[in-house]
Design an enzyme around this catalytic site. Sequence first.
Site, PDB file in Angstrom:
ATOM      1  CE  LYS A 195     -23.509   2.032  28.622  1.00  0.00           C
ATOM      2  NZ  LYS A 195     -24.547   2.929  28.104  1.00  0.00           N
ATOM      3  CE  LYS A 247     -20.445   4.471  28.167  1.00  0.00           C
ATOM      4  NZ  LYS A 247     -21.734   4.928  27.712  1.00  0.00           N
ATOM      5  CE1 TYR A 312     -18.682  13.593  28.361  1.00  0.00           C
ATOM      6  CE2 TYR A 312     -17.349  11.844  29.336  1.00  0.00           C
ATOM      7  CZ  TYR A 312     -18.559  12.309  28.862  1.00  0.00           C
ATOM      8  OH  TYR A 312     -19.655  11.480  28.874  1.00  0.00           O
TER       9      TYR A 312
HETATM   10  C1  PBG Z   1     -26.551   5.549  27.889  1.00  0.00           C
HETATM   11  C2  PBG Z   1     -25.175   6.058  28.132  1.00  0.00           C
HETATM   12  C3  PBG Z   1     -24.509   6.192  29.357  1.00  0.00           C
HETATM   13  C4  PBG Z   1     -23.267   6.736  29.069  1.00  0.00           C
HETATM   14  C5  PBG Z   1     -23.199   6.931  27.703  1.00  0.00           C
HETATM   15  N1  PBG Z   1     -24.380   6.476  27.130  1.00  0.00           N
HETATM   16  C6  PBG Z   1     -25.018   5.959  30.727  1.00  0.00           C
HETATM   17  C7  PBG Z   1     -25.222   4.590  31.220  1.00  0.00           C
HETATM   18  O1  PBG Z   1     -25.245   3.616  30.487  1.00  0.00           O
HETATM   19  O2  PBG Z   1     -25.435   4.463  32.432  1.00  0.00           O
HETATM   20  C8  PBG Z   1     -22.206   7.061  30.078  1.00  0.00           C
HETATM   21  C9  PBG Z   1     -21.102   7.916  29.575  1.00  0.00           C
HETATM   22  C10 PBG Z   1     -20.249   8.483  30.620  1.00  0.00           C
HETATM   23  O3  PBG Z   1     -20.317   8.083  31.805  1.00  0.00           O
HETATM   24  O4  PBG Z   1     -19.436   9.357  30.281  1.00  0.00           O
HETATM   25  N2  PBG Z   1     -27.332   6.512  27.196  1.00  0.00           N
END
Ligand code: PBG
Length: 325
Positions: A195, A247, A312
Amino acid sequence: MTVLRPRRLRATPALRRLVAETRLHPAELVLPIFVREGAGEPLPIRSMPGVLQHSTESLRGALTDAAEAGIGGVMLFGVPEQRDARGSGATDPDGILNVATRIAAGEVGDALVVQTDLCLDEFTDHGHCGVLAVDGSVDNDATLERYRDMAVMQAASGSQLLGLSGMMDAQVAAVRDALDGSGYTTVPILAYAGKYASAFYGPFRDAVESELKGDRRSYQLDPANGREGRREAALDEAEGADIVMVKPAGSYLDVLADVARASSIPVWAYQVSGEYAMIEAAAAHGWIDRRRAVLESLVAIRRAGADAVLTYWAVEAARWIRDER
Ligand code: PBG
């Protein structure tokens, strides 16, 4: 002289269809859903046109639509009314995410895999994914204690797959241990392994009304580092993750492909809020063919090696895929 003619296989729609290497199927799509505490009706999200913050009532309709579309599952995010330093709402049985999970498990728990975001950022008043040490840094091991409690609460609420998105070291091992210790040995873990600290999460901050000041670069990955993404995925697999994720998706297809080759467990990708917003914005201007762009973005993520995709557009894409058959 013999001329090599690869165009032969592109000549007719039927041939192209037969030789396609990658196919989208509704069952591989997961829909992220936002549920807002205290919302009387569904609310629009400024930077994600077409996506809603659901009320607990409108959530039911969204779940039924998702089940009818034949997608694989839903990923629930809670937007609480109150926030505090330790994210108490995350472990409150009446906290919005746990309430939504019980509704979803009861409503569509047989048709869809009901999944929950396991992270503190939606619940903390400082907006970080963990609790803070006195110096203001994110305290890794104190956060693990919160994640352990969250995991047990989510499993008890009926979550069928826990999405660990906080990027704390050893979070998979800690959550696995907590689940097993509470008898939830069969509840699987989806680890957001690779991530990245990404600008493409921007619209998500609107969606969950995040109060983050600063950034997440001390725990999320540097976009410059592919090797680090592979390392995180390998560690999460070793710690007992059942599925690993990369991600965002579109800007990290190389990492996704590398992880997919090396992994012995399923590899998913999250097409995040900014990826959604970019295509929607361009399409709204008439600058891009919306449907073709969405389907192309999804097929590219699958081609790179994702076994399933959080998007989405899951429900709409599932309908398009069916129409095409
Ligand atoms: C953290 C989380 C995030 C997203 C999913 N889980 C935000 C981040 O880490 O800043 C982002 C998902 C998206 O942008 O669609 N709870």
